[in-house]
Scaffold this motif. Structure first.
Motif, PDB file in Angstrom:
ATOM      1  N   THR A 700       0.713  -1.103   0.164  1.00 53.61           N
ATOM      2  CA  THR A 700       0.298  -0.202  -0.075  1.00 53.61           C
ATOM      3  C   THR A 700       0.804   1.553  -0.227  1.00 53.61           C
ATOM      4  N   GLY A 701       1.266   1.591   1.058  1.00 55.95           N
ATOM      5  CA  GLY A 701       1.949   3.187   0.895  1.00 55.95           C
ATOM      6  C   GLY A 701       3.072   3.305   2.820  1.00 55.95           C
ATOM      7  N   ARG A 702       3.103   4.614   2.531  1.00 56.93           N
ATOM      8  CA  ARG A 702       3.983   5.040   4.045  1.00 56.93           C
ATOM      9  C   ARG A 702       3.046   5.058   4.593  1.00 56.93           C
ATOM     10  N   SER A 703       3.082   5.074   5.813  1.00 60.26           N
ATOM     11  CA  SER A 703       1.927   4.902   7.175  1.00 60.26           C
ATOM     12  C   SER A 703       2.626   5.147   8.458  1.00 60.26           C
ATOM     13  N   SER A 704       2.005   5.857  10.159  1.00 55.22           N
ATOM     14  CA  SER A 704       2.749   6.028  10.763  1.00 55.22           C
ATOM     15  C   SER A 704       1.909   5.702  11.510  1.00 55.22           C
ATOM     16  N   ASP A 734       0.282   7.705   5.015  1.00 56.62           N
ATOM     17  CA  ASP A 734       0.923   9.291   5.309  1.00 56.62           C
ATOM     18  C   ASP A 734       1.094   9.320   3.672  1.00 56.62           C
ATOM     19  N   ALA A 735       0.716   8.415   2.351  1.00 54.38           N
ATOM     20  CA  ALA A 735       1.453   8.696   1.489  1.00 54.38           C
ATOM     21  C   ALA A 735       0.456   7.473   0.338  1.00 54.38           C
ATOM     22  N   PRO A 736       0.250   7.915  -0.644  1.00 54.31           N
ATOM     23  CA  PRO A 736      -0.787   6.756  -1.778  1.00 54.31           C
ATOM     24  C   PRO A 736      -0.502   6.078  -2.055  1.00 54.31           C
ATOM     25  N   PRO A 737      -0.895   4.725  -1.868  1.00 54.85           N
ATOM     26  CA  PRO A 737      -0.440   3.411  -2.177  1.00 54.85           C
ATOM     27  C   PRO A 737      -0.002   4.048  -3.770  1.00 54.85           C
ATOM     28  N   PRO A 738       0.964   2.465  -4.284  1.00 56.83           N
ATOM     29  CA  PRO A 738       1.435   2.581  -5.244  1.00 56.83           C
ATOM     30  C   PRO A 738       0.116   2.693  -6.709  1.00 56.83           C
ATOM     31  N   ALA A 739       1.052   3.553  -7.662  1.00 63.18           N
ATOM     32  CA  ALA A 739       0.236   3.095  -8.797  1.00 63.18           C
ATOM     33  C   ALA A 739       0.437   1.587  -9.704  1.00 63.18           C
ATOM     34  N   ARG A 740      -0.955   1.244 -10.342  1.00 61.92           N
ATOM     35  CA  ARG A 740      -1.136   0.245 -11.372  1.00 61.92           C
ATOM     36  C   ARG A 740      -2.004   0.786 -12.536  1.00 61.92           C
ATOM     37  N   PRO A 741      -1.768   0.261 -13.253  1.00 66.07           N
ATOM     38  CA  PRO A 741      -2.381   0.295 -14.850  1.00 66.07           C
ATOM     39  C   PRO A 741      -4.177   0.507 -14.252  1.00 66.07           C
TER      40      PRO A 741
END
Lengths: 875, 250
Positions: A700-704, A734-741
């Motif tokens: 997913t993304g960065r988290s805290s 804390d950041a968007p998940p990585p983009a996928r097609p």
């Protein structure tokens, strides 16, 4: 303060406070029998030392003091000369004592190994006229012990000297200062060998002993984890799949964020097909767990892969020696049979236990059968203390799977039902595990300690689960669709590992500074064979292949851990840890050639990657008062990558976790009341979330996480133990998940909550164990326990919230002599709750137009269950 | 005991304060995406009631189609693979009167917030992964995707016609039309989606001369005819439905 004194002095604040806080049971205040102290070994068979003939010429005398380790079996395990009178005298004394046999030392009636000091005084034959025992002909050279340690050492252990014998659970393996020789100058030292004391790394570092672990009802070892603050354990996928663990703001899923050890063996499986760090502890028999150590956070250099939210270590041992036969029967056809053998005269670590368990399940398609065994044998190997550990386990369970919430709300399916389609009723799981370990440890009298362990584990896993219904299309043949998304995941894992460490003896360069240093190496190599495919029920024909890979990985971890005491009240501990991990991935389906493409290569993608994870861990402990400790901790940990997601030559991207913890720990009233409170911050570089379409964890993304945890443990009376923990966490992405097609810019709002993480977790346990009356010459004792868990409503994707969960378990038992009859009720209130919830798109009605918008899905938690247990114990 | 009292007194207010503050804060925030719904409206082309098609005056008495299900996707090109999870959808197929000049609501789109970039949809005939053959939805006029009834006139030439057109998904699990780009719009901002259909453009693709040569009255255009195929091509390619999101701003 002893017990009697405590009873006579009632603290004005303590009682009301505890009564209010812990809802103490109204129970007679008659104290149960005091736990027995430690008794030293008694000599059963003695052989006199022989005066060395070679010394006759000089007619010299002398004294030899031997340090003798007496095993729990009463045999002399090792001998060491502490005071020498010369090689011949030393040899004579050693030869004699090696033939002695003892009644072993006992702690609480349980045989334990002990170290005693035995002095011999050699006098020339002419002077040997006053032997108090074993008179010999005057012509026979002889010696005798200086006093009578060998004859009645325990009897001379005065009550005043008993405190010198420390309880193993808190003891230090290092030899103790010699006790007073006493009036007869008998310098007997009894040093019951104990387990190494676990020093807290942070305020939220917990050790739960057997008494605390057995307060409340437990079905399995995973339930024991819930004694630790902030941990909630669910079992949404049946009895053959690892539990889902929530820990202090982490949805650790099946183990991705929590490092778990059982005995000396790490349980997390790297690159597991069902989820990184998959850790199945279903094989652990709760009746052989003696201690549970939970470190919330990563502040200890020994913590390795997957210690993101923390670590848990199940220490195995059986204090109550003898044979235990236990049978349990109850709701939903649950039958469990347990046999446990803890041979007398052996240390706690030596035992063997086996169990078989079956159930029809609490709803459709939930039957399960499992069995396993765990055995350990502790023995001496020269100066080394050795522990052989073995375990085996197998389980198969049918799975009901998940249900759409809208189907539940519309009454199309019952809460404990399963969809009736063959692709749903074919869901099942099979798991097996075998592990073997040998640990060696040696502690010198100087305080230095050296240890090593070798371990091996074999684990097999096969899961057939359908989360999404009928959405998948075959990649091999795109015309194949609508056959049911029955994903079969297969994972076969062989792991071999070792650990070596050495801790130096205590050094003290100045009066105000002392400490020691530990250096260690942890090695492991993993061979993983895994596959994922789609099956068409009920014949389980394979209609697509998604994964077919072989992974060879290794982890070489090095750490240094410095423990410094600065002045009286400051302690600084910490060090650094570096892990080198490498991977060799043979992805048999890589570079897949679609059916519409002309083949121009052979399918497959082989790749390698390597990476280094480096992080400091440190703890500052202040002890301004004897009962107060303040902890400030900082640490950096890591989670290894899923090997199959690595690219060729990639610098293996570890998930980095950085955490800090500030808290206090209070030990009041002779530690009958302990309170800990800590606030924490945790930052994670990449989080993972469950993806239903692949039935795996995806990035997913960065988290805290920010929060606090409090824990209160009270033992106001010996028969009553209670604990309460409250954990709050604010976990954000804390950041968007990585983009996928298919999702080029995943929606993201700063500060959005992490799904699945309950902000509040509350756990309360209270248990009482008391002798009631004497019946038929035996004491009738009773035991009651209550455990309560509360999870606040937790956020789900799309701003939805899962309902709060409140579970209450209760147990009661009566014990008379060898017999114990008990009843346990789980989910006493009959709460209808979801063990887990998801949000994803599914298509379960073959006759309807499929929805592609995410919908809530639940896996039902078990309803009320009543179990009756009969236990019989033999010596 | 005094020590304990001191400690308890000093810690209690701080602990209670912290707990209260965090408890109040716990309810704040959400998980980002939100559920959304907005109406789906359809509008035809009033001009289609009577128009000129390469010299032929076409007068329509009936022009209906069935539209749906509709999926709005985050990817640039909606397809079964690239839209396993849709941003929004309207599952029920609805009948649309192409001669109606005013927008008419034909369904409610349900979904989640986030950008929509493409659409895929059917015209009343679905072929889901679990359907062995294409299935006609109840809203399909006469059991077809589209039905036109009217008259064609050119000078003295005059004939009536009835056209049944089917837009079939190419395979199981596919939509009849995939990858239709739409203006990138966050579903959260969408107040409505208006789909426009231009029957004039579609019928203009028919070779009316060829139909006249059939010397039938009425001329029956079957789904497998060249004329029907011309309409299908027009709908899918040259004159596809238009998608227009209505936001807060007028």
């Amino acid at each position: 303060m002893n017990s009697a004194a405590y009873r006579s002095k009632s603290d004005p604040l303590l009682r009301p406070l505890l009564a209010l806080l812990l809802l103490a049971l109204a129970w007679p205040r008659t104290a149960v029998a005091q736990p027995q102290g430690v008794t030293a070994p008694l000599v059963k068979h003695r052989v006199e030392a022989v005066y060395p003939p070679e010394a006759l010429a000089t007619r010299r005398g002398g004294s030899v003091v031997l340090e003798v380790v007496v095993s729990a079996a009463g045999k002399v395990e090792s001998v060491r000369v502490r005071a020498s009178a010369g090689a011949r005298f030393d040899a004579a004394a050693t030869a004699a004592v090696m033939q002695w046999r003892f009644e072993p030392a006992r702690r609480g009636g349980v045989a334990v190994a002990a170290k005693i000091r035995v002095p011999f005084r050699f006098v020339p034959p002419a002077a040997a006229t006053s032997r108090p025992s074993s008179p010999r002909p005057a012509s026979q050279p002889a010696s005798q012990p200086a006093s009578q340690p060998a004859r009645q050492p325990a009897a001379r252990q005065s009550a005043a000297r008993q405190p010198a014998v420390r309880e193993p659970a808190r003891g230090d393996a290092a030899p103790k200062r010699s006790t007073s020789a006493g009036a007869d100058d008998t310098p007997i030292e009894v040093d019951v060998r104990g387990k190494r004391q676990v020093r807290a790394r942070a305020a939220s570092d917990f050790v739960f002993d057997h008494e605390v672990l057995t307060i409340a009802p437990k079905q399995n070892a995973a339930d024991l984890l819930q004694r630790a603050p902030g941990i909630f354990v669910a079992r949404p996928a049946g009895e053959a799949v690892a539990h889902r663990i929530f820990l202090r703001g982490f949805d650790a899923d099946h183990g991705q964020d929590i490092e778990i050890y059982v005995g000396p063996v790490p349980i997390n499986q790297p690159s597991h097909i069902h989820g990184q760090g998959y850790a199945d502890i279903n094989f652990v028999i709760p009746e052989v767990v003696s201690t549970l150590q939970v470190t919330e956070g990563v502040y200890d250099p020994r913590q390795g892969d997957f210690a993101v939210a923390g670590s848990a270590r199940f220490v195995l041992g059986v204090r109550e020696r003898g044979i235990l036969l236990r049978g349990t029967y109850g709701s939903f056809g649950r039958l469990r049979v347990l046999a446990r053998w803890a041979p007398e005269g052996h240390p706690d670590e030596t035992f063997a236990a086996a169990f078989i368990s079956r159930t029809d399940g609490f709803g459709e398609n939930r039957g399960a059968l499992s069995g396993g065994a765990i055995g350990q044998y502790a023995f001496a190997l020269g100066r080394w203390r050795a522990l052989l550990h073995a375990a085996a386990f197998g389980s198969r369970a049918n799975l009901a799977g998940v249900l759409r919430k809208d189907d539940l709300d519309a009454g199309r399916v019952g809460f404990y039902d399963s969809y009736g389609d063959p692709t749903a009723t074919a869901q099942s799981a099979l798991s097996s595990r075998a592990q073997l370990a040998l640990s060696l440890e040696r502690a010198s009298s100087s305080g230095a300690r050296t240890g090593m362990s070798l371990w091996l584990s074999l684990a097999a896993f096969r899961l057939r689960a359908n989360f999404t219904g009928y959405t998948e299309r075959s990649l091999v043949n795109p015309d194949w669709v609508g056959r049911g998304d029955l994903n079969e995941q297969e994972n076969r894992h062989l792991a071999i590992g070792a650990r070596f460490y050495h801790r130096t003896r205590r050094f003290a360069p100045w009066s105000w500074l002392a400490g020691n240093l530990e250096l260690g190496v942890q090695l492991r190599t993993d061979l993983v064979d895994q596959a994922q495919r789609l099956l068409q029920a009920p014949q389980n024909e394979v209609w697509d292949e998604r994964v077919d890979a072989t992974i060879w990985g290794a982890d070489i971890g090095l750490y240094a851990d410095l423990d410094l005491r600065i002045a009286r009240w400051v302690r600084l501990r910490g060090g650094v840890r570096a892990d080198v991990l490498y991977y060799d991935v043979e992805d048999a389906l890589g570079n897949f050639i679609p059916p519409y493409q002309k083949p121009n290569h052979i399918v497959g993608f082989r790749r390698t990657a390597i990476g280094v994870a480096l992080g400091p861990r440190t703890t500052l402990e202040l002890e301004p008062l004897r009962w107060l400790k303040v902890h400030l901790a900082y640490g950096e940990g890591y989670r290894s990558p899923q090997a199959r997601q690595l690219e060729e030559g990639e610098n293996a991207p570890f998930v980095k976790v950085r955490g800090a913890d500030l808290g206090v720990r209070l030990r009041l009233f002779d530690e009958r009341l302990t309170i800990s409170a800590a606030s924490f911050l945790t930052y994670l570089s990449t989080d993972l979330a469950f993806d239903a379409a692949t039935a795996r964890l995806e990035r997913t993304g960065r988290s805290s996480r920010k929060g606090f945890v409090t824990h209160v443990m009270a033992r106001p009376w010996r028969w009553l133990t209670a604990s309460l923990s409250v954990t709050f966490v604010h976990a954000t992405l804390d950041a968007p998940p990585p983009a996928r097609p298919d999702n080029p810019d995943p929606p993201f709002q700063q500060g959005q909550l992490l799904p699945q993480v309950p902000p509040w977790v509350v756990r309360a346990d209270i248990g009482a164990n008391h002798r009631l009356v004497r019946v038929g010459g035996g004491a009738l004792s009773g035991r009651v326990g209550i455990g309560a868990s509360f999870l606040s409503p937790r956020p789900l994707p799309f701003s939805e919230r899962a309902d709060a969960v409140f579970l209450l378990d209760a147990s009661a038992a009566l014990r008379w002599r060898a017999f114990e009859l008990g009843v346990e009720i789980f989910n006493l209130l009959g709460s209808e709750y979801a063990a887990t919830e998801f949000s994803f798109a599914s298509h379960w009605d073959p006759n309807a137009i499929p929805s592609r918008v995410p919908a809530r899905h639940i896996a039902a938690g078990p309803p009320r269950r009543v179990l009756a247990t009969l236990s019989v114990r033999f010596k | 005991m005094k020590t304990f009292n001191r400690v308890a007194r000093s810690l209690m207010p701080a602990a209670l304060g912290l707990a209260l503050a965090l408890a109040l804060g716990a309810g704040c925030g959400d998980t980002g995406q939100q559920r959304v719904e907005f109406p789906l409206r359809a509008v035809g082309n009033a001009r289609a009631a009577s128009f000129d098609a390469f010299g032929w005056q076409i007068t329509l008495d009936r022009a209906e189609l069935s539209f749906g299900p509709l999926y709005l996707c985050a990817s640039e090109g909606a397809s079964a693979e690239l839209c396993a999870t849709a941003r929004a959808e309207v599952l029920a197929a609805a009948r649309v009167d192409l001669l109606a000049a005013r927008e008419r609501e034909i369904g409610i789109a349900h979904g989640t917030s986030g950008t929509m970039r493409s659409a895929m949809y059917d015209f009343g005939i679905t072929w889901t992964t679990t359907q062995p053959v294409p299935t006609v939805q109840p809203s399909a006029p006469g059991g077809h995707s589209l039905r036109f009834e009217g008259r064609a006139t050119r000078g003295a030439q005059r004939f009536a016609f009835v056209a049944d057109v089917d837009l079939l998904p190419p395979a199981r699990g596919f939509r009849a039309v995939q990858g239709r780009r739409v203006d990138a719009t966050d579903a959260l901002d969408a107040r409505a989606l208006v789909v426009g259909f231009d029957a004039t453009a579609w019928l203009s693709q028919i070779d009316w001369d060829a139909l006249a040569q059939l010397a039938q009255d009425p001329v029956v255009i079957t789904p497998d005819s060249k004329a029907a195929n011309a309409i299908v091509i027009a709908i899918a390619a040259s004159a596809p439905p238009t998608f227009r999101f209505l936001g807060d701003t007028p």
